[in-house]
Design a protein around this motif. Structure first.
Motif, mmCIF file in Angstrom:
data_model
loop_
_atom_site.group_PDB
_atom_site.id
_atom_site.type_symbol
_atom_site.label_atom_id
_atom_site.label_comp_id
_atom_site.label_asym_id
_atom_site.label_seq_id
_atom_site.Cartn_x
_atom_site.Cartn_y
_atom_site.Cartn_z
ATOM 1 N N ARG A 44 18.465 67.784 37.119
ATOM 2 C CA ARG A 44 19.639 68.267 37.849
ATOM 3 C C ARG A 44 20.065 67.255 38.911
ATOM 4 O O ARG A 44 21.243 66.946 39.048
ATOM 5 N N VAL A 45 19.107 66.721 39.649
ATOM 6 C CA VAL A 45 19.416 65.734 40.687
ATOM 7 C C VAL A 45 20.062 64.507 40.062
ATOM 8 O O VAL A 45 21.073 63.995 40.559
ATOM 9 N N ALA A 46 19.493 64.030 38.960
ATOM 10 C CA ALA A 46 20.052 62.849 38.298
ATOM 11 C C ALA A 46 21.456 63.132 37.770
ATOM 12 O O ALA A 46 22.367 62.307 37.932
ATOM 13 N N ARG A 47 21.648 64.300 37.169
ATOM 14 C CA ARG A 47 22.969 64.663 36.638
ATOM 15 C C ARG A 47 23.990 64.775 37.776
ATOM 16 O O ARG A 47 25.100 64.263 37.679
ATOM 17 N N ASP A 48 23.601 65.401 38.890
ATOM 18 C CA ASP A 48 24.510 65.534 40.032
ATOM 19 C C ASP A 48 24.879 64.170 40.612
ATOM 20 O O ASP A 48 26.016 63.950 41.041
ATOM 21 N N ALA A 49 23.922 63.248 40.622
ATOM 22 C CA ALA A 49 24.204 61.909 41.126
ATOM 23 C C ALA A 49 25.209 61.196 40.239
ATOM 24 O O ALA A 49 26.116 60.509 40.732
ATOM 25 N N ALA A 52 28.649 62.754 40.876
ATOM 26 C CA ALA A 52 29.185 62.280 42.157
ATOM 27 C C ALA A 52 29.669 60.834 42.051
ATOM 28 O O ALA A 52 30.718 60.477 42.608
ATOM 29 N N ALA A 53 28.941 60.007 41.332
ATOM 30 C CA ALA A 53 29.359 58.619 41.148
ATOM 31 C C ALA A 53 30.648 58.545 40.340
ATOM 32 O O ALA A 53 31.567 57.783 40.680
ATOM 33 N N ASP A 54 30.739 59.351 39.283
ATOM 34 C CA ASP A 54 31.974 59.388 38.487
ATOM 35 C C ASP A 54 33.155 59.833 39.342
ATOM 36 O O ASP A 54 34.252 59.277 39.247
ATOM 37 N N GLN A 55 32.945 60.843 40.162
ATOM 38 C CA GLN A 55 34.012 61.348 41.028
ATOM 39 C C GLN A 55 34.434 60.280 42.037
ATOM 40 O O GLN A 55 35.626 60.110 42.306
ATOM 41 N N GLU A 74 32.195 57.869 58.107
ATOM 42 C CA GLU A 74 31.008 58.711 58.244
ATOM 43 C C GLU A 74 31.193 60.023 57.477
ATOM 44 O O GLU A 74 30.275 60.484 56.799
ATOM 45 N N GLN A 75 32.383 60.607 57.548
ATOM 46 C CA GLN A 75 32.651 61.837 56.813
ATOM 47 C C GLN A 75 32.552 61.608 55.303
ATOM 48 O O GLN A 75 32.008 62.443 54.574
ATOM 49 N N ILE A 76 33.082 60.498 54.845
ATOM 50 C CA ILE A 76 33.027 60.166 53.414
ATOM 51 C C ILE A 76 31.570 60.018 52.974
ATOM 52 O O ILE A 76 31.159 60.539 51.931
ATOM 53 N N ALA A 80 29.519 62.372 50.342
ATOM 54 C CA ALA A 80 28.894 61.806 49.147
ATOM 55 C C ALA A 80 27.433 62.254 49.034
ATOM 56 O O ALA A 80 26.956 62.586 47.946
ATOM 57 N N VAL A 81 26.734 62.278 50.150
ATOM 58 C CA VAL A 81 25.339 62.743 50.134
ATOM 59 C C VAL A 81 25.290 64.219 49.787
ATOM 60 O O VAL A 81 24.488 64.656 48.967
ATOM 61 N N ALA A 82 26.171 65.002 50.397
ATOM 62 C CA ALA A 82 26.197 66.438 50.111
ATOM 63 C C ALA A 82 26.496 66.702 48.646
ATOM 64 O O ALA A 82 25.950 67.626 48.042
ATOM 65 N N ASP A 83 27.364 65.911 48.055
ATOM 66 C CA ASP A 83 27.727 66.090 46.653
ATOM 67 C C ASP A 83 26.555 65.847 45.713
ATOM 68 O O ASP A 83 26.538 66.354 44.598
ATOM 69 N N THR A 84 25.574 65.065 46.136
ATOM 70 C CA THR A 84 24.441 64.774 45.272
ATOM 71 C C THR A 84 23.307 65.765 45.475
ATOM 72 O O THR A 84 22.314 65.717 44.772
ATOM 73 N N GLU A 85 23.433 66.649 46.442
ATOM 74 C CA GLU A 85 22.363 67.626 46.680
ATOM 75 C C GLU A 85 22.517 68.839 45.831
ATOM 76 O O GLU A 85 23.513 69.195 45.354
#
Length: 85
Positions: A44-49, A52-55, A74-76, A80-85
């Protein structure tokens, strides 16, 4: 009832299965920086990463970057970190 050699084979198969599962977990933690406790979480973590990279690539292609302020940068990064969690 299983014989000794059958039990040894079963034990070896279990050890191999456990090693593969641990390898999946370690790979996900190493490649994403997030520790997981099961192969399913690792997947799941790998798929989410990847998502997020594709997005991020899509956003860059469709929304040409302007010079963000440090606060925007900083917001960006936080998003990006939140999107991978």
């Amino acid at each position: 009832m299983t014989s000794t050699s059958e039990q040894e084979i079963l034990n070896a198969e279990q050890q191999a299965t456990d090693a593969v599962a641990q390898s999946d977990i370690d790979t996900a933690a190493q490649s994403t920086g997030y520790a997981t406790s099961t192969p399913f979480e690792a997947e799941r973590v790998a798929r989410d990463a990847v998502v997020a990279a594709d997005q991020a690539v899509y956003n860059q292609a469709c929304n040409p970057p302007s010079s963000p302020t440090p606060d925007q940068a900083e917001q960006i990064a936080t998003q990006a970190v939140a999107d991978t969690e």
